[in-house]
Design a protein around this motif. Structure first.
Motif, PDB file in Angstrom:
ATOM      1  N   LEU A 122       0.856  -1.182   0.000  1.00  0.00           N
ATOM      2  CA  LEU A 122       0.000   0.000   0.000  1.00  0.00           C
ATOM      3  C   LEU A 122       0.895   1.237   0.000  1.00  0.00           C
ATOM      4  CD1 LEU A 122      -1.593   0.285   3.578  1.00  0.00           C
ATOM      5  CD2 LEU A 122       0.594  -0.725   3.055  1.00  0.00           C
ATOM      6  N   PRO A 123       0.343   2.414  -0.286  1.00  0.00           N
ATOM      7  CA  PRO A 123       1.163   3.627  -0.300  1.00  0.00           C
ATOM      8  C   PRO A 123       1.753   3.919   1.085  1.00  0.00           C
ATOM      9  CG  PRO A 123      -0.924   4.000  -1.408  1.00  0.00           C
ATOM     10  CD  PRO A 123      -1.034   2.669  -0.728  1.00  0.00           C
ATOM     11  N   ILE A 124       3.032   4.321   1.103  1.00  0.00           N
ATOM     12  CA  ILE A 124       3.714   4.651   2.354  1.00  0.00           C
ATOM     13  C   ILE A 124       4.424   5.985   2.187  1.00  0.00           C
ATOM     14  CG2 ILE A 124       5.364   3.908   4.111  1.00  0.00           C
ATOM     15  CD1 ILE A 124       5.140   1.077   3.021  1.00  0.00           C
ATOM     16  N   MET A 125       4.295   6.849   3.176  1.00  0.00           N
ATOM     17  CA  MET A 125       5.026   8.113   3.199  1.00  0.00           C
ATOM     18  C   MET A 125       5.716   8.241   4.546  1.00  0.00           C
ATOM     19  SD  MET A 125       3.780  12.057   2.568  1.00  0.00           S
ATOM     20  CE  MET A 125       2.831  12.198   4.085  1.00  0.00           C
ATOM     21  N   GLY A 126       6.921   8.791   4.549  1.00  0.00           N
ATOM     22  CA  GLY A 126       7.641   9.009   5.796  1.00  0.00           C
ATOM     23  C   GLY A 126       8.025  10.462   5.953  1.00  0.00           C
ATOM     24  N   ILE A 127       7.947  10.961   7.177  1.00  0.00           N
ATOM     25  CA  ILE A 127       8.360  12.327   7.493  1.00  0.00           C
ATOM     26  C   ILE A 127       9.493  12.264   8.508  1.00  0.00           C
ATOM     27  CG2 ILE A 127       7.659  14.526   8.531  1.00  0.00           C
ATOM     28  CD1 ILE A 127       4.827  13.984   7.613  1.00  0.00           C
ATOM     29  N   CYS A 128      10.609  12.951   8.221  1.00  0.00           N
ATOM     30  CA  CYS A 128      11.709  13.066   9.179  1.00  0.00           C
ATOM     31  C   CYS A 128      12.249  11.671   9.547  1.00  0.00           C
ATOM     32  CB  CYS A 128      11.244  13.853  10.403  1.00  0.00           C
ATOM     33  SG  CYS A 128      12.569  14.362  11.512  1.00  0.00           S
ATOM     34  N   LEU A 129      12.107  11.258  10.790  1.00  0.00           N
ATOM     35  CA  LEU A 129      12.551   9.923  11.186  1.00  0.00           C
ATOM     36  C   LEU A 129      11.868   8.854  10.354  1.00  0.00           C
ATOM     37  CD1 LEU A 129      14.244   8.305  13.411  1.00  0.00           C
ATOM     38  CD2 LEU A 129      12.037   8.001  14.538  1.00  0.00           C
ATOM     39  N   GLY A 130      10.591   9.047  10.049  1.00  0.00           N
ATOM     40  CA  GLY A 130       9.854   8.088   9.242  1.00  0.00           C
ATOM     41  C   GLY A 130      10.431   7.945   7.845  1.00  0.00           C
ATOM     42  N   HIS A 131      10.883   9.046   7.256  1.00  0.00           N
ATOM     43  CA  HIS A 131      11.538   9.033   5.944  1.00  0.00           C
ATOM     44  C   HIS A 131      12.829   8.218   6.023  1.00  0.00           C
ATOM     45  CE1 HIS A 131      14.358  10.707   2.948  1.00  0.00           C
ATOM     46  NE2 HIS A 131      15.027  11.247   3.938  1.00  0.00           N
ATOM     47  N   GLN A 132      13.579   8.384   7.113  1.00  0.00           N
ATOM     48  CA  GLN A 132      14.833   7.644   7.283  1.00  0.00           C
ATOM     49  C   GLN A 132      14.568   6.151   7.494  1.00  0.00           C
ATOM     50  OE1 GLN A 132      16.350   9.897  10.588  1.00  0.00           O
ATOM     51  NE2 GLN A 132      16.361  11.777   9.387  1.00  0.00           N
ATOM     52  N   ILE A 133      13.544   5.836   8.267  1.00  0.00           N
ATOM     53  CA  ILE A 133      13.181   4.429   8.499  1.00  0.00           C
ATOM     54  C   ILE A 133      12.757   3.772   7.196  1.00  0.00           C
ATOM     55  CG2 ILE A 133      11.384   2.978   9.539  1.00  0.00           C
ATOM     56  CD1 ILE A 133      11.658   4.732  12.060  1.00  0.00           C
ATOM     57  N   LEU A 134      12.014   4.488   6.368  1.00  0.00           N
ATOM     58  CA  LEU A 134      11.591   3.950   5.079  1.00  0.00           C
ATOM     59  C   LEU A 134      12.810   3.682   4.186  1.00  0.00           C
ATOM     60  CD1 LEU A 134       9.277   3.123   3.266  1.00  0.00           C
ATOM     61  CD2 LEU A 134       9.010   5.514   2.587  1.00  0.00           C
ATOM     62  N   ALA A 135      13.778   4.582   4.193  1.00  0.00           N
ATOM     63  CA  ALA A 135      15.001   4.379   3.412  1.00  0.00           C
ATOM     64  C   ALA A 135      15.759   3.150   3.904  1.00  0.00           C
ATOM     65  CB  ALA A 135      15.886   5.620   3.489  1.00  0.00           C
ATOM     66  N   LEU A 136      15.828   2.974   5.222  1.00  0.00           N
ATOM     67  CA  LEU A 136      16.492   1.793   5.783  1.00  0.00           C
ATOM     68  C   LEU A 136      15.768   0.519   5.376  1.00  0.00           C
ATOM     69  CD1 LEU A 136      17.259   3.232   9.333  1.00  0.00           C
ATOM     70  CD2 LEU A 136      18.984   2.485   7.681  1.00  0.00           C
ATOM     71  N   ALA A 137      14.443   0.574   5.353  1.00  0.00           N
ATOM     72  CA  ALA A 137      13.658  -0.594   4.948  1.00  0.00           C
ATOM     73  C   ALA A 137      13.883  -0.943   3.481  1.00  0.00           C
ATOM     74  CB  ALA A 137      12.166  -0.339   5.200  1.00  0.00           C
ATOM     75  N   LEU A 138      14.292   0.051   2.691  1.00  0.00           N
ATOM     76  CA  LEU A 138      14.587  -0.165   1.277  1.00  0.00           C
ATOM     77  C   LEU A 138      16.036  -0.572   1.049  1.00  0.00           C
ATOM     78  CD1 LEU A 138      12.598   2.844  -0.203  1.00  0.00           C
ATOM     79  CD2 LEU A 138      12.134   0.426  -0.655  1.00  0.00           C
ATOM     80  N   GLY A 139      16.790  -0.748   2.151  1.00  0.00           N
ATOM     81  CA  GLY A 139      18.165  -1.236   2.045  1.00  0.00           C
ATOM     82  C   GLY A 139      19.240  -0.178   2.092  1.00  0.00           C
ATOM     83  N   ALA A 140      18.868   1.085   2.327  1.00  0.00           N
ATOM     84  CA  ALA A 140      19.853   2.166   2.398  1.00  0.00           C
ATOM     85  C   ALA A 140      20.433   2.277   3.807  1.00  0.00           C
ATOM     86  CB  ALA A 140      19.209   3.486   1.977  1.00  0.00           C
ATOM     87  N   ASN A 141      21.367   3.201   3.980  1.00  0.00           N
ATOM     88  CA  ASN A 141      21.964   3.481   5.290  1.00  0.00           C
ATOM     89  C   ASN A 141      21.648   4.908   5.705  1.00  0.00           C
ATOM     90  OD1 ASN A 141      23.288   0.933   5.515  1.00  0.00           O
ATOM     91  ND2 ASN A 141      24.925   1.676   4.179  1.00  0.00           N
ATOM     92  N   THR A 142      21.800   5.182   6.993  1.00  0.00           N
ATOM     93  CA  THR A 142      21.679   6.542   7.510  1.00  0.00           C
ATOM     94  C   THR A 142      22.939   6.888   8.295  1.00  0.00           C
ATOM     95  OG1 THR A 142      20.512   5.732   9.481  1.00  0.00           O
ATOM     96  CG2 THR A 142      19.160   6.498   7.632  1.00  0.00           C
ATOM     97  N   PHE A 143      23.132   8.173   8.552  1.00  0.00           N
ATOM     98  CA  PHE A 143      24.296   8.606   9.322  1.00  0.00           C
ATOM     99  C   PHE A 143      23.937   9.845  10.129  1.00  0.00           C
ATOM    100  CE2 PHE A 143      24.331  11.081   5.471  1.00  0.00           C
ATOM    101  CZ  PHE A 143      24.860  12.315   5.821  1.00  0.00           C
ATOM    102  N   LYS A 144      24.743  10.097  11.166  1.00  0.00           N
ATOM    103  CA  LYS A 144      24.514  11.281  11.993  1.00  0.00           C
ATOM    104  C   LYS A 144      25.155  12.499  11.340  1.00  0.00           C
ATOM    105  CE  LYS A 144      24.763  12.990  16.742  1.00  0.00           C
ATOM    106  NZ  LYS A 144      25.174  14.356  16.322  1.00  0.00           N
ATOM    107  N   LEU A 145      24.391  13.560  11.233  1.00  0.00           N
ATOM    108  CA  LEU A 145      24.895  14.805  10.669  1.00  0.00           C
ATOM    109  C   LEU A 145      25.869  15.474  11.634  1.00  0.00           C
ATOM    110  CD1 LEU A 145      21.458  16.128   9.420  1.00  0.00           C
ATOM    111  CD2 LEU A 145      23.378  15.580   7.915  1.00  0.00           C
ATOM    112  N   LYS A 146      26.915  16.079  11.091  1.00  0.00           N
ATOM    113  CA  LYS A 146      27.828  16.843  11.950  1.00  0.00           C
ATOM    114  C   LYS A 146      27.086  18.023  12.574  1.00  0.00           C
ATOM    115  CE  LYS A 146      32.286  19.189  12.065  1.00  0.00           C
ATOM    116  NZ  LYS A 146      33.490  19.583  11.282  1.00  0.00           N
ATOM    117  N   PHE A 147      26.266  18.669  11.744  1.00  0.00           N
ATOM    118  CA  PHE A 147      25.410  19.756  12.227  1.00  0.00           C
ATOM    119  C   PHE A 147      23.971  19.380  11.875  1.00  0.00           C
ATOM    120  CE2 PHE A 147      29.471  21.804  11.084  1.00  0.00           C
ATOM    121  CZ  PHE A 147      29.837  22.259  12.331  1.00  0.00           C
TER     122      PHE A 147
END
Length: 207
Positions: A122-147
């Protein structure tokens, strides 16, 4: 000294400190700042009407996001962060929103698993943390911003329209662009301050 003692954010699941503990139906109340909450039961939704039904996974959702969905005519059901894909689908939603929230997205493993099992269903949209979680679910990585991105005036390029959108942001992590599968995912929003990913869209899923 207080800063030295801080445990930091990397690897910390802070979602459990802010998420609700049971499903509820969100409806704006008669006054601007009043809300009505009703228990949500699987299969029944909020009111049995014909409005588009959106399930929101609460990672620390802001009420104005819920108000915005309701103002668009959506039936809004909010579930705790640990809700499973089976529980989400039991409400027969037309779509799912992964909300904003605090902390390291990689630490919210249960939400990544849920998002992974919902992708394509079904359609999925992510905002902020949700956007990052969706990217992780698609096999991507995340990282902590310096700023971290904090403030109400972050310029973001919408690559679809070639227009710059001024956005309000409050997050310390980002999606690693090189980790995205470019055969499946397009980057459609870019932060013009530091060039980081602000939005992605799947190429194949018709949503």
């Amino acid at each position: 000294e207080k800063a030295r003692r801080s445990p930091g954010l990397i690897g910390r699941d802070l979602v459990q400190e802010v998420s609700g503990d049971k499903p509820y139906v969100f409806q704006p109340g008669p006054g601007q700042n009043k809300l009505w909450f009703r228990e949500a039961l699987p299969g029944t939704g909020g009111g049995g009407g014909t409005a588009p039904r959106v399930v929101v996974l609460d990672f620390g959702v802001k009420y104005n996001i819920l108000r915005s969905l309701a103002s668009l005519g959506c039936e809004v059901i909010v579930l705790p962060a640990r809700a499973t894909a089976k529980e989400v689908l039991s409400f027969q939603p037309h779509g799912v929103l992964l909300s904003n929230g605090p902390g390291d997205p990689q630490a919210v493993t249960y939400a990544i698993e849920t998002a992974n099992k919902l992708i394509g269903k079904l359609p999925i949209m992510g905002i902020c943390l949700g956007h990052q979680i969706l990217a992780l679910a698609l096999g991507a990585n995340t990282f902590k911003l310096k700023f971290g991105h904090r403030g109400a005036n972050h310029p973001v390029l919408n690559t679809r329209t070639a227009r710059v959108e001024i956005t309000s942001q409050n997050h310390g992590f980002a999606v690693e662009e090189k980790s995205l599968d470019k055969h499946q995912v397009d980057v459609n929003h870019i932060n013009l301050n530091d060039g980081t990913v602000e939005g992605i869209e799947h190429k194949e899923l018709p949503y």
